[in-house]
Write a protein that holds these residues in place. Sequence first.
Motif, PDB file in Angstrom:
ATOM      1  N   TYR A  15     -73.968  54.589 -38.299  1.00 41.22           N
ATOM      2  CA  TYR A  15     -72.493  55.042 -38.583  1.00 41.22           C
ATOM      3  C   TYR A  15     -71.830  53.778 -39.242  1.00 41.22           C
ATOM      4  O   TYR A  15     -71.007  54.082 -40.210  1.00 41.22           O
ATOM      5  N   ARG A  19     -70.129  53.520 -42.852  1.00 40.87           N
ATOM      6  CA  ARG A  19     -68.664  53.326 -43.026  1.00 40.87           C
ATOM      7  C   ARG A  19     -68.500  52.108 -43.863  1.00 40.87           C
ATOM      8  O   ARG A  19     -67.452  52.400 -44.585  1.00 40.87           O
ATOM      9  N   GLU A 221     -63.725  59.962 -35.264  1.00 42.64           N
ATOM     10  CA  GLU A 221     -64.694  58.729 -35.667  1.00 42.64           C
ATOM     11  C   GLU A 221     -65.117  57.978 -34.717  1.00 42.64           C
ATOM     12  O   GLU A 221     -66.327  57.501 -34.499  1.00 42.64           O
ATOM     13  N   ASP A 224     -68.442  59.871 -33.122  1.00 44.88           N
ATOM     14  CA  ASP A 224     -69.373  59.580 -34.280  1.00 44.88           C
ATOM     15  C   ASP A 224     -69.811  58.287 -33.765  1.00 44.88           C
ATOM     16  O   ASP A 224     -71.144  57.974 -33.887  1.00 44.88           O
ATOM     17  N   TYR A 225     -69.002  57.370 -33.805  1.00 45.64           N
ATOM     18  CA  TYR A 225     -69.513  55.669 -33.599  1.00 45.64           C
ATOM     19  C   TYR A 225     -69.962  55.618 -32.314  1.00 45.64           C
ATOM     20  O   TYR A 225     -71.046  55.050 -32.251  1.00 45.64           O
ATOM     21  N   SER A 228     -73.632  57.120 -32.368  1.00 44.35           N
ATOM     22  CA  SER A 228     -74.543  56.114 -33.089  1.00 44.35           C
ATOM     23  C   SER A 228     -74.724  54.887 -32.287  1.00 44.35           C
ATOM     24  O   SER A 228     -75.816  54.258 -32.268  1.00 44.35           O
TER      25      SER A 228
END
Length: 284
Positions: A15, A19, A221, A224-225, A228
């Motif tokens: 991620y 990004r 976000e 998601d991070y 990851s």
Amino acid sequence: MTEFKEKYINPFTDYGFKRLFGEEPNKDLLLDFLNELLKKEQGKIIELTYLKNENLGRTELNRKAVFDLYCTNERGEKFIVELQKTKQKFFKDRTVYYSTFPIREQAVQGSEWNFELKKVYTIAVLDFVFDEDTGEPNKLRYDVKLSDIETKKVFYDKLTFIYLEMPKFNKKAEELETRFEKWLFVLKNLHKLDRIPEKLKEGIFLKLFETAEIAKFTQEESRDYEDSLKYYRDIKNSLDTAKEEGKIEGKIEVVKKGLKEGLSVEIIMKLTGLTKKEINALKD
């Protein structure tokens, strides 16, 4: 919302890397990095266009390739950018295999094509050192082209592989001299910093730090991070254990955990260095 100990994201997570470098609003970050990496032979890259990062073989028997980043410049030259977190037995083989896809897709249908190709660059940012390179602690960048063995002259300059062995980069912020060194420092140390070093308080890096600041993430976000980051830490811990013990058990743990979490066999191969056959043998 999850509270993170770090202020900035880890670029070595999937991620984090995408990004910073794989989103259209941040394309100028990737452009600046590639320009610093390749300026001696490329001149200046003016524009980049992201391409589909999954490439399929021509038949069902051919294996597919999933690149971390895949893009082209205004001259039609292709760039594959790979981030490799853990040592993989056949990683060099994989980068050579990946390079065949942007070569083949240049083929023109019909009988009029004269076989002229655009340049292809495969760039690998490594969080490890190849075993054969441990005797060169001060050399972290390897530029590879097809060359004549006797004369050492480049035989073909349109196929280039660049490997960056990040563990060898040990400069502190105050020791940074070139823009390229600043990029290496950021890639290796971003998640360890709690403020922007003085030498990095300039345009492109200020944008990078703003993009990487976790406190500015939305809830989605952050989730998601977090996912990851969890994968990265679990895999890193398991592989570190396997390395210390000198056994395969740690990799087996990674495979089982990855399969349970729904990771594809291709991603698990990339993370562990195991073959598809070995991974399939561990399935229930």
